[in-house]
Each structure stands twice: as structure tokens, then as C-alpha cells.
Design a protein around this motif. Structure first.
Motif: not given
Length: 167
Positions: A57-60, A87-99, A124-128
Motif C-alpha cells: 500500500a502507498s499514499v499517493t 481543515i480537512y486532509a484527504s489522504v489518497a491511497t493505492s495498493t499494488s494489487d487492487a484485489t 486502522d484501515v483496510s486498503l484495497s
């Protein structure tokens, strides 16, 4: 026969016997040794495929703003805020395997220009695949004017930071 001839004949017989015994010994040793075996060379094997790398997972991106949509993205990115803004922070994330579902911990640490921590929050999040996570700060009586920073950490490592100002 003369004695000399007799000695020569005995010596010749003795050497001949020793030679035969010596040769016989070598034959016996060779007969007792196990026969040399020739095993077939092992068949070439195809190497096992390397295990697939674990999904990561990464923060993009990190965007700041004073309003956020249902998709957890800021409506209008900004780096300047009024003292009574949320003040909001929107943190965009991505995973190397979308599934894949990757358990992770995101942290937002908000600090004032002197290094004083204004707020720190972890989730604590579950990124997908691709997604956004929202963090925010507010102060009903207003933030002091000055320069601020938010640092975003993924699993304990700072991966992005954004500077902003309250005027």
C-alpha cells in the motif's frame, strides 16, 4: 650344481613367488572392491516460480481544504485557511494489487510552526485498490494565525507532508 647356481635358482624362485603373490593380492583387492556404479545424472528441473511479491500500500497524494465530499476528497484544495475553518486532509491511497485487502495504519499529525503538536490521530484501515481517508482539525474559538504542517504516516513511516497557513 654349484652352490652359486643353486643360490641363483632359489633367489629367482623366491622373486617369482613374491611377484605372483603381489599380483594376486592386487587382483583380490580389485575383486573385493565394489563395482563402480554410474548413476544417471539427475534430470534437469524447472525452477519453481518465485513467490509473487506481497501486495503493498502507498499514499499517493494529500490534499487540504475546508470542505470534503462523500467520496472523502476535498472540494477545493487550498493551503490558506481562516482561523475558524475546519481543515480537512484527504489522504489518497493505492495498493499494488487492487484485489488485495491490506491492513494498514494511517496517522495524521498536525503541528504549529514552533513544532507544538495541535492534534494527532491514527486510523486502522483496510486498503484495497485506490481510495481516500479523511482527517480533520477544528477549533471553535479559532486557530492562531501562523504556519502549520500536517504529516501523514503509513504504518509508522512519514510518507507525505503538507504545509499550510492560517490567516
Amino acid at each position: 650344481m654349484t652352490r652359486k647356481t643353486l643360490n641363483i635358482a632359489i633367489a629367482a624362485a623366491l622373486f617369482g613367488s613374491l611377484a605372483l603373490v603381489g599380483c594376486k593380492k592386487k587382483q583380490d583387492d580389485a575383486a573385493m572392491a565394489p563395482p563402480a556404479t554410474t548413476e544417471p545424472a539427475p534430470a534437469p528441473t524447472t525452477p519453481e516460480p518465485a513467490p509473487a511479491p506481497a501486495a503493498a500500500a502507498s499514499v499517493t497524494a494529500v490534499d487540504l481544504g475546508n470542505a470534503i465530499g462523500a467520496d472523502m476528497k476535498v472540494a477545493a484544495p487550498s493551503t490558506t485557511f481562516a482561523p475558524k475553518d475546519t481543515i480537512y486532509a484527504s489522504v489518497a491511497t493505492s495498493t499494488s494489487d487492487a484485489t488485495a485487502s491490506i491492513p494498514s495504519r494511517l496517522t495524521a499529525k498536525w503541528s504549529f510552526e514552533d513544532g507544538q503538536v495541535v492534534n494527532e490521530e491514527s486510523r486502522d484501515v483496510s486498503l484495497s485498490g485506490a481510495g481516500n481517508t479523511e482527517f480533520h482539525i477544528n477549533k471553535p474559538d479559532g486557530f492562531p494565525a501562523g504556519k502549520y504542517k500536517v504529516e501523514i504516516s503509513l504504518d509508522g513511516n512519514v510518507v507525505q507532508s503538507k504545509d499550510f497557513e492560517v490567516k
